[in-house]
Design an enzyme around this catalytic site. Structure first.
Site, PDB file in Angstrom:
ATOM      1  N   TYR A   1      -3.416  11.094   1.660  1.00 25.62           N
ATOM      2  CA  TYR A   1      -3.918  10.983   0.289  1.00 25.62           C
ATOM      3  C   TYR A   1      -3.910  12.348  -0.398  1.00 25.62           C
ATOM      4  O   TYR A   1      -3.478  12.479  -1.547  1.00 25.62           O
ATOM      5  CB  TYR A   1      -5.331  10.396   0.287  1.00 25.62           C
ATOM      6  CG  TYR A   1      -5.359   8.907   0.512  1.00 25.62           C
ATOM      7  CD1 TYR A   1      -5.506   8.024  -0.553  1.00 25.62           C
ATOM      8  CD2 TYR A   1      -5.224   8.368   1.786  1.00 25.62           C
ATOM      9  CE1 TYR A   1      -5.523   6.650  -0.355  1.00 25.62           C
ATOM     10  CE2 TYR A   1      -5.233   7.008   2.002  1.00 25.62           C
ATOM     11  CZ  TYR A   1      -5.382   6.143   0.923  1.00 25.62           C
ATOM     12  OH  TYR A   1      -5.385   4.793   1.128  1.00 25.62           O
TER      13      TYR A   1
ATOM     14  N   ASP B   1       0.852  -1.188   0.000  1.00 23.31           N
ATOM     15  CA  ASP B   1       0.000   0.000   0.000  1.00 23.31           C
ATOM     16  C   ASP B   1       0.894   1.246   0.000  1.00 23.31           C
ATOM     17  O   ASP B   1       1.833   1.325  -0.787  1.00 23.31           O
ATOM     18  CB  ASP B   1      -0.951  -0.042   1.201  1.00 23.31           C
ATOM     19  CG  ASP B   1      -2.099   0.976   1.107  1.00 23.31           C
ATOM     20  OD1 ASP B   1      -3.111   0.660   0.472  1.00 23.31           O
ATOM     21  OD2 ASP B   1      -1.950   2.087   1.646  1.00 23.31           O
TER      22      ASP B   1
ATOM     23  N   HIS C   1      -4.743  -7.700  -0.257  1.00 29.57           N
ATOM     24  CA  HIS C   1      -4.035  -6.445  -0.036  1.00 29.57           C
ATOM     25  C   HIS C   1      -3.212  -6.425   1.254  1.00 29.57           C
ATOM     26  O   HIS C   1      -2.116  -5.877   1.280  1.00 29.57           O
ATOM     27  CB  HIS C   1      -5.053  -5.299  -0.021  1.00 29.57           C
ATOM     28  CG  HIS C   1      -4.451  -3.947  -0.005  1.00 29.57           C
ATOM     29  ND1 HIS C   1      -3.752  -3.433  -1.071  1.00 29.57           N
ATOM     30  CD2 HIS C   1      -4.437  -2.978   0.945  1.00 29.57           C
ATOM     31  CE1 HIS C   1      -3.339  -2.210  -0.788  1.00 29.57           C
ATOM     32  NE2 HIS C   1      -3.731  -1.905   0.432  1.00 29.57           N
TER      33      HIS C   1
END
Length: 449
Positions: free
Chosen positions: A373, A223, A429
């Site tokens: 982000y 990630d 993930h």
């Protein structure tokens, strides 16, 4: 046949041009100041302080009060996890959290490995540092930094640490493990100024490794951790001896990638595509566009107005758990969205899932974690690190249920010294937490080169 020949000639020309133009570049980063106010004069405090995760009765009582006062809302009939976290299963989760989950016990588990903090560029950096208890005479442990992502934490690595630190095979390498919390996540202080992105985190983590006395080391991540460790390798290619990642999203769409998208389904061997590659990439509109839009709504929110949504999550433990654990469902296996319980307990224990949530809750870090982000995407997708290749020996573990899939031929466009590319047997993930044995084995394979 003529079409295939034309494609091959075009591809050969492209490859020749790429090699002619290829010039090694090193990513640049400058020291920053992310603390409160102006940067003070004088040298930075480089002391390393022991840290311990703690809790209080007041903290637990506040959590229980908020859990007791949650307002439920029914899910639609036959909706499972397709609309998000299923309310019926959420009630079960909250009941377990309120009545059976033992946070004090989990705090003790968190503290079974040594924790530390040190101030770098004005903010406290938290990390776990685990050294092997015993080593064969004349051998040294290999330093390995492992970096988490969102919505994970350093706790994701608790299952893989003993596998890397005390390998079962005498031929395997023994590691000394460093697991930092990304600034703004968990127990690392959040930046107080705008602009803290993956390159800034990489710069700080390289500084951390040097502060710990390591001139050369290996790095691993998934990630955001894959971006940060990639940036670490780009910034310090002489210090980072090897890079291993388990998340390699498609990079900048060059001509080779576009050709493979246009012709790869018809001529898979020409582009080195496997059967799994074809399954994950085609039909292109559905797999690369529709599926991406379906699963990235959170990303748009966090890349634009993270503080707004984050404020509600910071106040509601139930909302926070639903927001985080929905990702642990869908990102582990996309088919889990068709199950009433989201398949959460098929791969993880409720204690482990809630411990990760509690790290966010008790540290009040959900808003600052979401800001990461915005800091990365607000600068655009054409940043210097996106255009620079990686020249250190690299390995990629490609898990079948990963959010985004990149075939080996795409990965080599970014990672020029790709030593291993392993199609994994299973997993999604959160690989370190879901399949620690598989991931540990693949890390070991990279270091054999």
């Amino acid at each position: 046949m003529y079409k295939e020949l034309a494609v091959a000639l075009g591809l050969g020309t492209l490859v020749a041009l790429v090699f002619l133009k290829k010039r090694k570049g090193v990513l640049k980063a400058h020291d920053g100041w992310w603390g409160v106010g102006a940067c003070p004069q004088g040298p930075e405090d480089d002391s390393i302080r022991p840290f311990k995760v703690e809790t209080t009765s007041e903290e637990i009582e506040d959590l229980h009060r908020r859990l007791d006062q949650t307002r439920s809302f029914p899910s639609l009939e036959d909706s499972q996890f397709n609309y998000g976290f299923n309310s019926k299963y959420l009630e079960k989760l909250v009941s377990y959290w309120r009545n059976d989950f033992n946070w004090r016990k989990q705090v003790d588990k968190l503290n079974k490995y040594p924790h530390f903090k040190t101030k770098i560029e004005g903010i406290d950096i938290h990390y776990v540092h685990v050294k092997p208890k015993s080593l064969a005479e004349g051998t040294r442990a290999v330093p390995l930094m492992m970096v988490h992502g969102w919505p994970g934490s350093f706790y994701e690595f608790y299952g893989i640490i003993p596998l890397l630190m005390e390998p079962s095979s005498p031929d395997d390498i023994t590691f000394e493990i460093i697991c930092p919390s990304i600034p703004g996540y968990g127990f690392s202080e959040a930046p107080h100024k705008k602009g803290f992105d993956g390159v800034c985190a990489a710069h700080i983590f390289n500084k951390l490794m040097k502060r710990l006395g390591f001139n050369q080391y290996y790095v691993q991540g998934g990630d955001w951790g894959s971006l940060i460790t990639t940036n670490m390798a780009q910034l310090e290619p002489n210090a980072v001896k090897g890079l291993h990642i388990n998340f390699a999203p498609p990079g900048k769409a060059g001509l080779l990638m576009m050709l493979s998208i246009l012709f790869g389904r018809r001529f898979p061997k020409l582009f080195g595509f496997t059967e799994h590659d074809v399954k994950r990439l085609f039909p292109t509109m559905e797999k690369l566009v529709v599926d991406a839009i379906r699963e990235t709504g959170y990303m748009h929110i966090q890349s634009t107005k993270p503080d707004t949504a984050g404020r509600g999550l910071n106040d509601s433990p139930v909302g926070l758990a639903a927001y985080i654990l929905e990702k642990f469902s869908t990102w582990t296996d996309p088919e889990f969205k068709n199950l009433e319980d989201g398949g959460l307990e098929r791969k993880f224990s409720l204690d482990d899932l809630l411990t990760n949530v509690m790290i966010y809750w008790t540290s009040r870090s959900i808003i600052s974690s979401m800001r990461f982000y915005k800091e990365n995407f607000s600068k655009g997708l054409n940043q210097p690190h996106a255009k620079l290749p990686v020249y250190v020996p690299s390995g990629v573990a490609s898990f079948p249920n990963e959010l985004m899939h990149s075939p080996k031929s795409w990965v080599t466009q970014k990672y020029h010294k790709l030593k291993t590319y392993t199609p994994m047997a299973r997993g999604g993930h959160f690989a370190a937490m879901e399949e620690p044995q598989l991931l540990a084995e693949d890390v070991q394979i990279l270091l054999q080169f």
